[in-house]
Design an enzyme around this catalytic site. Structure first.
Site, PDB file in Angstrom:
ATOM      1  N   MET A 114      -5.349 -12.297  29.111  1.00  0.00           N
ATOM      2  CA  MET A 114      -4.763 -13.356  28.299  1.00  0.00           C
ATOM      3  C   MET A 114      -4.265 -14.466  29.212  1.00  0.00           C
ATOM      4  O   MET A 114      -3.964 -14.231  30.376  1.00  0.00           O
ATOM      5  CB  MET A 114      -3.599 -12.835  27.451  1.00  0.00           C
ATOM      6  CG  MET A 114      -2.312 -12.566  28.239  1.00  0.00           C
ATOM      7  SD  MET A 114      -0.869 -12.278  27.201  1.00  0.00           S
ATOM      8  CE  MET A 114      -0.733 -13.855  26.397  1.00  0.00           C
ATOM      9  N   ASN A 115      -4.190 -15.709  28.661  1.00  0.00           N
ATOM     10  CA  ASN A 115      -3.480 -16.772  29.361  1.00  0.00           C
ATOM     11  C   ASN A 115      -2.702 -17.644  28.374  1.00  0.00           C
ATOM     12  O   ASN A 115      -1.903 -17.107  27.610  1.00  0.00           O
ATOM     13  CB  ASN A 115      -4.360 -17.553  30.335  1.00  0.00           C
ATOM     14  CG  ASN A 115      -5.634 -18.132  29.795  1.00  0.00           C
ATOM     15  OD1 ASN A 115      -6.583 -17.404  29.500  1.00  0.00           O
ATOM     16  ND2 ASN A 115      -5.716 -19.447  29.667  1.00  0.00           N
ATOM     17  N   ASP A 116      -2.912 -18.934  28.319  1.00  0.00           N
ATOM     18  CA  ASP A 116      -2.004 -19.878  27.666  1.00  0.00           C
ATOM     19  C   ASP A 116      -1.576 -19.489  26.250  1.00  0.00           C
ATOM     20  O   ASP A 116      -2.407 -19.082  25.432  1.00  0.00           O
ATOM     21  CB  ASP A 116      -2.673 -21.247  27.548  1.00  0.00           C
ATOM     22  CG  ASP A 116      -3.275 -21.744  28.830  1.00  0.00           C
ATOM     23  OD1 ASP A 116      -3.283 -21.003  29.821  1.00  0.00           O
ATOM     24  OD2 ASP A 116      -3.777 -22.879  28.836  1.00  0.00           O
ATOM     25  N   GLN A 132      -4.802 -17.629  24.553  1.00  0.00           N
ATOM     26  CA  GLN A 132      -6.112 -17.554  25.168  1.00  0.00           C
ATOM     27  C   GLN A 132      -6.410 -16.097  25.533  1.00  0.00           C
ATOM     28  O   GLN A 132      -5.588 -15.443  26.191  1.00  0.00           O
ATOM     29  CB  GLN A 132      -6.159 -18.418  26.422  1.00  0.00           C
ATOM     30  CG  GLN A 132      -5.884 -19.893  26.172  1.00  0.00           C
ATOM     31  CD  GLN A 132      -7.095 -20.609  25.608  1.00  0.00           C
ATOM     32  OE1 GLN A 132      -7.968 -21.058  26.324  1.00  0.00           O
ATOM     33  NE2 GLN A 132      -7.159 -20.716  24.293  1.00  0.00           N
ATOM     34  N   TRP A 140     -10.616 -13.760  33.411  1.00  0.00           N
ATOM     35  CA  TRP A 140     -10.797 -14.948  32.584  1.00  0.00           C
ATOM     36  C   TRP A 140     -12.264 -15.139  32.217  1.00  0.00           C
ATOM     37  O   TRP A 140     -13.150 -14.947  33.040  1.00  0.00           O
ATOM     38  CB  TRP A 140     -10.279 -16.187  33.335  1.00  0.00           C
ATOM     39  CG  TRP A 140     -10.378 -17.446  32.540  1.00  0.00           C
ATOM     40  CD1 TRP A 140      -9.492 -17.907  31.608  1.00  0.00           C
ATOM     41  CD2 TRP A 140     -11.426 -18.425  32.602  1.00  0.00           C
ATOM     42  NE1 TRP A 140      -9.928 -19.105  31.083  1.00  0.00           N
ATOM     43  CE2 TRP A 140     -11.113 -19.445  31.675  1.00  0.00           C
ATOM     44  CE3 TRP A 140     -12.605 -18.517  33.338  1.00  0.00           C
ATOM     45  CZ2 TRP A 140     -11.930 -20.558  31.482  1.00  0.00           C
ATOM     46  CZ3 TRP A 140     -13.421 -19.621  33.140  1.00  0.00           C
ATOM     47  CH2 TRP A 140     -13.085 -20.629  32.229  1.00  0.00           C
ATOM     48  N   ARG A 239      -8.126 -32.462  28.013  1.00  0.00           N
ATOM     49  CA  ARG A 239      -7.887 -31.213  27.283  1.00  0.00           C
ATOM     50  C   ARG A 239      -6.433 -31.022  26.844  1.00  0.00           C
ATOM     51  O   ARG A 239      -5.535 -31.708  27.276  1.00  0.00           O
ATOM     52  CB  ARG A 239      -8.309 -30.015  28.134  1.00  0.00           C
ATOM     53  CG  ARG A 239      -7.683 -29.892  29.516  1.00  0.00           C
ATOM     54  CD  ARG A 239      -8.326 -28.731  30.278  1.00  0.00           C
ATOM     55  NE  ARG A 239      -7.837 -28.566  31.642  1.00  0.00           N
ATOM     56  CZ  ARG A 239      -8.378 -29.164  32.702  1.00  0.00           C
ATOM     57  NH1 ARG A 239      -9.408 -29.980  32.552  1.00  0.00           N
ATOM     58  NH2 ARG A 239      -7.885 -28.945  33.919  1.00  0.00           N
ATOM     59  N   ASP A 240      -6.285 -30.044  25.954  1.00  0.00           N
ATOM     60  CA  ASP A 240      -5.007 -29.473  25.530  1.00  0.00           C
ATOM     61  C   ASP A 240      -4.180 -30.440  24.670  1.00  0.00           C
ATOM     62  O   ASP A 240      -3.110 -30.919  25.091  1.00  0.00           O
ATOM     63  CB  ASP A 240      -4.183 -29.013  26.736  1.00  0.00           C
ATOM     64  CG  ASP A 240      -4.974 -28.118  27.677  1.00  0.00           C
ATOM     65  OD1 ASP A 240      -5.924 -27.468  27.207  1.00  0.00           O
ATOM     66  OD2 ASP A 240      -4.647 -28.069  28.876  1.00  0.00           O
ATOM     67  N   GLU A 298      -2.492 -30.663  32.640  1.00  0.00           N
ATOM     68  CA  GLU A 298      -2.907 -29.749  31.584  1.00  0.00           C
ATOM     69  C   GLU A 298      -1.740 -29.476  30.640  1.00  0.00           C
ATOM     70  O   GLU A 298      -0.583 -29.713  30.969  1.00  0.00           O
ATOM     71  CB  GLU A 298      -3.356 -28.409  32.170  1.00  0.00           C
ATOM     72  CG  GLU A 298      -4.537 -28.453  33.108  1.00  0.00           C
ATOM     73  CD  GLU A 298      -4.984 -27.045  33.468  1.00  0.00           C
ATOM     74  OE1 GLU A 298      -6.122 -26.693  33.117  1.00  0.00           O
ATOM     75  OE2 GLU A 298      -4.221 -26.308  34.103  1.00  0.00           O
ATOM     76  N   ASP A 332      -2.354 -28.979  37.415  1.00  0.00           N
ATOM     77  CA  ASP A 332      -3.535 -28.232  37.840  1.00  0.00           C
ATOM     78  C   ASP A 332      -3.551 -28.038  39.355  1.00  0.00           C
ATOM     79  O   ASP A 332      -3.990 -26.997  39.851  1.00  0.00           O
ATOM     80  CB  ASP A 332      -4.788 -28.997  37.387  1.00  0.00           C
ATOM     81  CG  ASP A 332      -6.071 -28.203  37.557  1.00  0.00           C
ATOM     82  OD1 ASP A 332      -5.978 -27.002  37.845  1.00  0.00           O
ATOM     83  OD2 ASP A 332      -7.152 -28.776  37.393  1.00  0.00           O
TER      84      ASP A 332
END
Length: 654
Positions: A114-116, A132, A140, A239-240, A298, A332
């Site tokens: 998992m991430n964000d 995520q 990932w 992004r994001d 990000e 980043d």
């Protein structure tokens, strides 16, 4: 937008693409280990390959004799620790050690990567957390949206996948996004998709059934992508999207998206789009803000804070004399979350920091440890703003594959403007965390002589703890302050708790064995900076946290503001392989991932210590609670009222 949010066509199945991917956990772990073994030779170095060159004309990392990298080539931040563990031999982790590392009251999926955090919100009686997720492995890739709900932000229940990468505009990943709840209760979810050509585009999704409090099924808009990279923006640097905020003067919603401008000296930038229906978007002139030298921004977050009231504000709260705005970015370049407080002018599409020397990316951080890609949301019930961050691993991918999971979420934190300093935010675990407290023990005032270490009897186990402590430096020691060394002490450049100074370090040792051959130190250090002023440093020392060689260990921390008359205070949450610490009511926070090898089966210990040379320190107050498990588990029909059980039973049986 009315037609968009109330479609007649059938929703996408949240289990699309997973029907034919079901592999046993054991088989998946074996497969990952085999692949990693092929990628690395016996000395821990990547094996060389004669594979093709990348689209940039360079050979893949393993062809160049470099560690495996995950993310940057695809257009996101690095998701692997391999580069920092390149020359480290693998530690022989036992099954008991790996099992012990899994947390008891921090959210993490049942298995895999998992991430964000994505689109956190409160909706029809439930707190929702999307994130995520790789449903196939503990590394990932194949990024989908995991989903969980909770009544209290602590006891989470796993739900089926919310979204999977099943369209051309998100075929290479359904990446990070944010939720916007409109005044009439409708919900729009904007997220970044990586197209078949790895172009980053913004997409819209919405609930198939807005009356469903669990938001089990989602529909992707037929108009997707609704926003594409504008001219002059690299297709992998866009992004994001944030939660949208409403501007009455424009009768429109505004959304921020992170990017960078290398032509402007590698500046991090925020683009703002205007929309009335979440289908058609207009790019506003100029950047909301930009800072040279900070690189790609990000997971941008933008929200108001009240400056004279201890309450959270809705994201659309307009700026005024008592409302500042926080701009937060995930950098980043160094994978840290930075924020600054400033003034927002919606008419000019401009945000200006209060202190340019502490601008975004060069000043304050949410957390000085392992904490990234965070996101906030407004809780309308408790009138608070809540922060969640991704806590990544600092061990090797081989270890992650062996245990079958990687990463977890921070404890949810409330965010408030610090009315005492007027220059920073306060972060504190949500009050619901206190409901996990079990047996507690309060210690009286304890004198810590210079060079002393005092063991604490905190109960049968010290792997799940909530600790609150206050310290005061003795008057004789403070009288020697003029003798304190100059030159600018720094947590990260020090030798941690082993480096003795006149007025520090002193604090607590957690997750320690009896001999303290393994320990994680949380401490204060008072010293003079190069300008001659006294400063209080708050640090977390991981250097002796584990005897394992294939883990990243460092000393993390920062200077923490301490006002006249204040004692030094710290709260520490210990949950197996994570330590979260909050100094001075949350003015500074540090999160560590640690992997002890000697503290299983109830042998974990806690110590007070004072390694200063200049005199004694008093621990004025110390309270320690054992912490219960949050019993995070899959949702079942007993978790919903009988009136709605039948409605969900068919979905959970898939």
């Amino acid at each position: 937008m009315d037609a968009l949010l109330h479609p007649d066509h059938a929703p996408l199945s949240p289990t699309y693409k997973t029907q034919f991917r079901r592999i046993s956990v054991g088989a998946a772990a074996v497969l990952i280990l085999c692949l990693l073994a092929l990628a690395y030779d016996g000395a821990g170095r990547p094996a060389r390959s004669s594979g093709p060159t990348t689209s940039h004309g360079a050979r893949p990392e393993q062809d160049r004799g470099l560690p495996i990298s995950r993310g940057p080539e695809q257009g996101v931040s690095e998701k692997s620790t391999a580069s920092r563990l390149f020359s480290s031999p693998s530690f022989r982790w036992s099954d008991d050690m790996l099992l012990w590392q899994r947390t008891a009251f921090h959210f993490q999926p049942e298995k895999n990567w998992m991430n964000d955090p994505n689109g956190p919100m409160y909706y029809k009686g439930w707190y929702h957390l999307f994130y995520q997720y790789n449903p196939e492995a503990a590394v990932w890739g194949n990024i989908s949206w995991g989903h969980a709900v909770s009544k209290d932000l602590v006891r989470w229940l796993h739900l089926p996948l919310a979204m999977v990468p099943d369209r051309w505009y998100d075929a290479n990943g359904a990446w990070t996004g944010s939720a916007t709840i409109l005044p009439d209760g409708r919900l729009a979810m904007l997220y970044t998709g990586a197209t078949t050509e790895w172009v980053q585009v913004q997409n819209l999704a919405f609930p198939a059934d807005p009356s469903d409090p669990l938001l089990l099924a989602w529909v992707k808009a037929e108009a997707n992508p609704v926003v594409v990279p504008p001219k002059g923006v690299n297709v992998k640097d866009f992004r994001d999207p944030t939660t949208a905020w409403y501007v009455a003067a424009e009768d429109a919603w505004l959304v921020a998206i992170g990017s960078k401008n290398d032509a402007q000296r590698h500046a991090g930038t925020v683009l703002v789009y205007k929309t009335a229906d979440f289908l058609r978007f207009e790019l506003l002139p100029d950047f909301l803000h930009a800072v040279e030298g900070t690189g790609m921004w990000e997971c941008v977050d933008f929200f108001p804070v009240a400056t004279e009231a201890a309450t959270g504000l809705d994201t659309s709260e307009p700026a005024d004399a008592f409302v500042k705005h926080v701009l937060k970015v995930s950098l980043d370049d160094d994978r840290n979350d930075y924020y600054a407080i400033g003034t927002y002018d919606a008419k000019k599409n401009e945000w200006v920091p209060d202190d340019p020397e502490k601008d975004v990316g060069i000043g304050l951080r949410y957390d000085y440890g392992r904490f990234y890609a965070s996101k906030t949301f407004f809780d309308p019930v408790m009138k608070r703003r809540i922060l969640l961050g991704w806590i990544s691993e600092s061990d090797s991918e081989l270890a992650d594959a062996a245990k079958g999971w990687a990463s977890l979420m921070s404890i949810p934190r409330t965010l408030l403007f610090d009315q005492k300093t007027g220059s920073n935010l306060l972060q504190w675990p949500v009050s619901e965390v206190d409901t996990l407290r079990l047996a507690g023990k309060e210690f009286g005032s304890l004198e810590l002589a210079a060079g002393s270490v005092i063991p604490l009897d905190v109960g049968s186990t010290a792997a799940q703890l909530d600790i609150m402590a206050e310290f005061a430096v003795s008057e004789p020691a403070l009288a020697k302050a003029n003798e304190a060394e100059r030159g600018g002490y720094s947590c990260s450049n020090s030798r941690g708790s082993a480096a003795r100074g006149l007025l520090g370090p002193f604090g607590l040792l957690v997750l320690a064995d009896q001999e303290r051959s393994e320990q994680t130190a949380v401490y204060f250090y008072l010293g003079r900076g190069a300008d001659g002023r006294m400063a209080t440093h708050f640090c977390q020392d991981e250097l002796r946290s584990s005897e394992a060689s294939d883990t990243v260990k460092r000393v993390a921390g920062s200077v923490v503001p301490v006002l006249e008359g204040e004692t030094l205070s710290v709260r520490i949450l210990v949950d197996h392989s994570i330590v979260e610490s909050f100094a001075q009511g949350g003015r500074r926070c540090i999160t560590s991932r640690v992997y002890p090898t000697k503290v299983m089966q109830g042998v974990s210990r806690v110590f007070l210590f004072n390694n200063a040379t200049g005199g004694s320190v008093t621990c004025k107050s110390l309270k320690v609670w054992q912490m219960n498990s949050a019993f995070i588990r899959p949702f079942d029909d007993h978790d919903e009222s009988s009136a709605t059980r039948f409605k969900y039973s068919s979905i959970f049986s898939r």
